[in-house]
Design a protein around this motif. Structure first.
Motif, PDB file in Angstrom:
ATOM      1  N   GLY A  28       0.657  -1.149   0.114  1.00 48.60           N
ATOM      2  CA  GLY A  28       0.055  -0.011  -0.171  1.00 48.60           C
ATOM      3  C   GLY A  28       0.730   1.164   0.010  1.00 48.60           C
ATOM      4  N   ALA A  29       1.917   1.315   0.618  1.00 44.17           N
ATOM      5  CA  ALA A  29       2.714   2.465   0.924  1.00 44.17           C
ATOM      6  C   ALA A  29       3.458   2.812  -0.594  1.00 44.17           C
ATOM      7  N   LYS A  30       3.845   1.447  -0.897  1.00 42.64           N
ATOM      8  CA  LYS A  30       4.459   1.740  -2.449  1.00 42.64           C
ATOM      9  C   LYS A  30       3.415   2.139  -3.589  1.00 42.64           C
ATOM     10  N   VAL A  31       2.228   1.778  -3.442  1.00 41.09           N
ATOM     11  CA  VAL A  31       1.293   2.289  -4.373  1.00 41.09           C
ATOM     12  C   VAL A  31       0.981   3.693  -4.150  1.00 41.09           C
ATOM     13  N   VAL A  32       0.817   4.087  -2.945  1.00 45.09           N
ATOM     14  CA  VAL A  32       0.738   5.473  -2.695  1.00 45.09           C
ATOM     15  C   VAL A  32       1.865   6.275  -3.101  1.00 45.09           C
ATOM     16  N   ALA A  33       3.389   5.790  -2.868  1.00 45.90           N
ATOM     17  CA  ALA A  33       4.307   6.570  -3.333  1.00 45.90           C
ATOM     18  C   ALA A  33       4.353   6.903  -4.546  1.00 45.90           C
TER      19      ALA A  33
END
Length: 130
Positions: free
Chosen positions: A20-25
């Motif tokens: 999720g963090a990578k998708v948002v980043a």
């Protein structure tokens, strides 16, 4: 030349899930923000120091482990102690709706839960970065 918004994407705590963090980043980068990703298992102290060193406008934290009631407010406290009063701090992840009011009271500007469109996060940041 207009200064680009700098965002620190951070994973506080011990959970090892960062999709999720990578998708948002990636979405924030695609929207034109400068994005720094801290990687997994960051302490609140590491996140606050990285925010100071990187001179960011936004800290975006993602958590899945359930430690958000402790870790998110601790990051806010440390960031404010470092004098970064204008840094927007947002959170996201698997966070029960009932926990969100306390997080906002502690200084988290907004909490994004699963299913939030990345465009909504981009819009919120653009509207709230000073």
């Amino acid at each position: 030349m207009e200064k680009r918004i700098r965002v620190l994407v951070a994973k506080p705590g011990l959970d090892g899930h960062d999709r999720g963090a990578k998708v948002v980043a990636r979405a924030l980068r695609d929207a034109g923000f400068e994005v720094i990703y801290t990687g997994l298992r960051q302490t609140p102290e590491q996140i606050a120091e990285a925010a100071l060193q990187e001179d960011v406008n936004v800290i975006a934290m993602s958590i899945l482990s359930g430690a958000h009631p402790h870790l998110f407010p601790k990051v806010v406290e440390l960031v404010r102690e470092k004098g970064m009063d204008d840094v927007l701090i947002i959170g996201g992840g698997v966070i029960p709706e009932g926990d969100i009011p306390a997080l906002k009271k502690a200084g988290i500007a907004e909490v994004f839960t699963p299913g939030t469109k990345t465009g909504d996060i981009v819009k919120f940041i653009k509207e709230h970065v000073k």
